[in-house]
Design an enzyme around this catalytic site. Structure first.
Site, short mmCIF file in Angstrom:
data_model
loop_
_atom_site.label_atom_id
_atom_site.label_comp_id
_atom_site.label_asym_id
_atom_site.label_seq_id
_atom_site.Cartn_x
_atom_site.Cartn_y
_atom_site.Cartn_z
N HIS A 88 0.86 -1.19 0.00
CA HIS A 88 0.00 0.00 0.00
C HIS A 88 0.89 1.23 0.00
O HIS A 88 1.60 1.50 0.98
CB HIS A 88 -0.92 0.00 1.22
CG HIS A 88 -2.10 -0.92 1.07
ND1 HIS A 88 -1.96 -2.27 0.90
CD2 HIS A 88 -3.44 -0.65 1.03
CE1 HIS A 88 -3.17 -2.82 0.78
NE2 HIS A 88 -4.08 -1.85 0.85
N GLY A 137 -11.47 1.05 6.23
CA GLY A 137 -10.58 0.36 5.31
C GLY A 137 -9.87 1.30 4.35
O GLY A 137 -10.14 2.51 4.29
N HIS A 138 -8.98 0.74 3.55
CA HIS A 138 -8.15 1.54 2.64
C HIS A 138 -9.00 2.25 1.59
O HIS A 138 -10.01 1.75 1.13
CB HIS A 138 -7.06 0.68 1.98
CG HIS A 138 -7.57 -0.48 1.20
ND1 HIS A 138 -6.76 -1.49 0.75
CD2 HIS A 138 -8.82 -0.82 0.78
CE1 HIS A 138 -7.46 -2.38 0.09
NE2 HIS A 138 -8.72 -2.00 0.10
N ASN A 139 -8.55 3.45 1.25
CA ASN A 139 -9.15 4.28 0.19
C ASN A 139 -10.56 4.78 0.50
O ASN A 139 -11.26 5.27 -0.40
CB ASN A 139 -9.17 3.54 -1.15
CG ASN A 139 -7.77 3.36 -1.71
OD1 ASN A 139 -7.20 2.28 -1.60
ND2 ASN A 139 -7.19 4.41 -2.27
N SER A 160 -12.71 1.62 0.11
CA SER A 160 -13.27 2.52 -0.91
C SER A 160 -14.73 2.92 -0.65
O SER A 160 -15.48 3.23 -1.57
CB SER A 160 -13.16 1.90 -2.31
OG SER A 160 -11.80 1.65 -2.62
#
Length: 350
Positions: free
Chosen positions: A214, A255-257, A275
């Site tokens: 990441h 979570g990521h993004n 996302s």
């Protein structure tokens, strides 16, 4: 007020309270006759039911039994001044609970900064830039390239890793780990939260499966609060973004993004997959889960324990599992209850 844990300045003068709340003297005197503000002081903060001489509270509930309260000082809406005894000193403020909170913040938030210092056990890289009046607690670790703004308080056993930036007037509580992150001014991070670690992204490859690197970051906007034991992942390629004045409760995972826009509220045990996009002023009640790549429109509210699998437009009221428009969900529940009654009725007839 629990004096075992919180001690305030003794005998706070009434005129200081008026200054903190920015209340003009003529407005105060318009609902308080013959009050000499220089001779009135406060030595305790109490719930309204315990209001007594020289104590301060606030009034939100106008259904309360006011006949038992005869003295003290009370923050209240001006229109409710006549409800209380003439012996109670009334402090007019449009939002009484907010006014009371401002007073508590003014007199108690400085407790952390009474003894600002860099503890000798803290490890600070020579390339780190530390602002003025910064506290760094015992056994905290500041890596190379870190920038910490003025008046920031960092408690014990905090790790701020390479090239992170922490704004002015931030508070970082014990055990926090910060990596690949930029925090704007006045961000507060409660104990044992982890910010900016790699997200849970991978491509299945039998026994060779591993997490993808990441290389994004984490941006956290001004005035945001993050509770204890939260985890917020950095982005995969782009950044994870938390907006300004976002309120995040304890034990929340982002979570990521994800992109959480300004003024959102996330209650305890909320879980957001990668996302997810929450537009401005979205409120998530406790234990809400949202699937990846879902967008929730501005000003929407999601009921507690809802499981969200689809995108919703702005101003939505959402609930259920799977989540749907709240009015539709209530109709379905009512219909299920009615069908259950009909089945029981038929069984009894037979």
């Amino acid at each position: 007020m629990n004096k075992q844990f919180f001690n305030s300045k003794i005998n706070i003068k009434l005129n200081e309270i008026l200054e903190v709340l920015d209340i003009p003297l003529n407005e105060f005197l318009s609902i308080n006759n013959d009050v000499n503000i220089d001779k009135i002081f406060i030595n305790d903060f109490v719930p309204f039911k315990d209001l007594k001489e020289n104590s301060l509270s606030f009034l939100n509930n106008t259904q309360y039994d006011f006949n038992k309260i005869f003295s003290g000082l009370c923050i209240l809406e001006k229109k409710n001044a006549n409800i209380l005894s003439k012996n109670i000193i009334k402090i007019p403020f449009e939002r009484p609970k907010l006014g009371f909170s401002k007073i508590l913040d003014f007199y108690f938030s400085k407790i952390l900064k009474d003894n600002v210092s860099v503890h000798p056990t803290a490890i600070i890289d020579d390339t780190a830039v530390i602002g003025k009046n910064v506290n760094i607690g015992p056994y905290s670790y500041i890596e190379k390239g870190v920038v910490i703004g003025d008046n920031t308080y960092i408690a014990e056993r905090v790790s701020i890793l390479q090239n992170c930036m922490i704004g002015k007037n931030c508070v970082i509580y014990p055990g926090v780990i910060i990596e690949c992150s930029f925090l704007e001014d006045r961000v507060e991070v409660s104990a044992n939260s982890v910010l900016g670690k790699a997200g849970f992204g991978f491509v299945p490859n039998d026994f060779k499966t591993s997490l993808m690197p990441h290389i994004g970051g984490l941006l956290i906007g001004e005035g945001t609060h993050i509770g204890s034991n939260c985890t917020i992942d950095r982005g995969f390629i782009e950044n994870t973004v938390i907006g300004k004045s976002v309120m995040i409760d304890n034990q929340v995972h982002i979570g990521h993004n994800c992109v959480i826009e300004d003024l959102c509220i996330l209650a305890g045990k909320v879980g957001l997959s990668g996302s997810v996009n929450l537009k401005k002023k979205v409120t998530l009640a406790g234990d809400v889960s949202i699937k990846d790549n879902v967008t929730i429109g501005a000003n929407s509210i999601i009921a507690g324990a809802s499981k969200v699998f689809n995108t919703f437009p702005e101003n939505s009221l959402i609930g259920g599992n799977p989540a749907q428009n709240l009015s539709d969900w209530k109709k379905i529940i009512a219909s299920q209850k009615l069908n259950l009654k009909k089945r029981k009725f038929k069984t009894n007839d037979n």
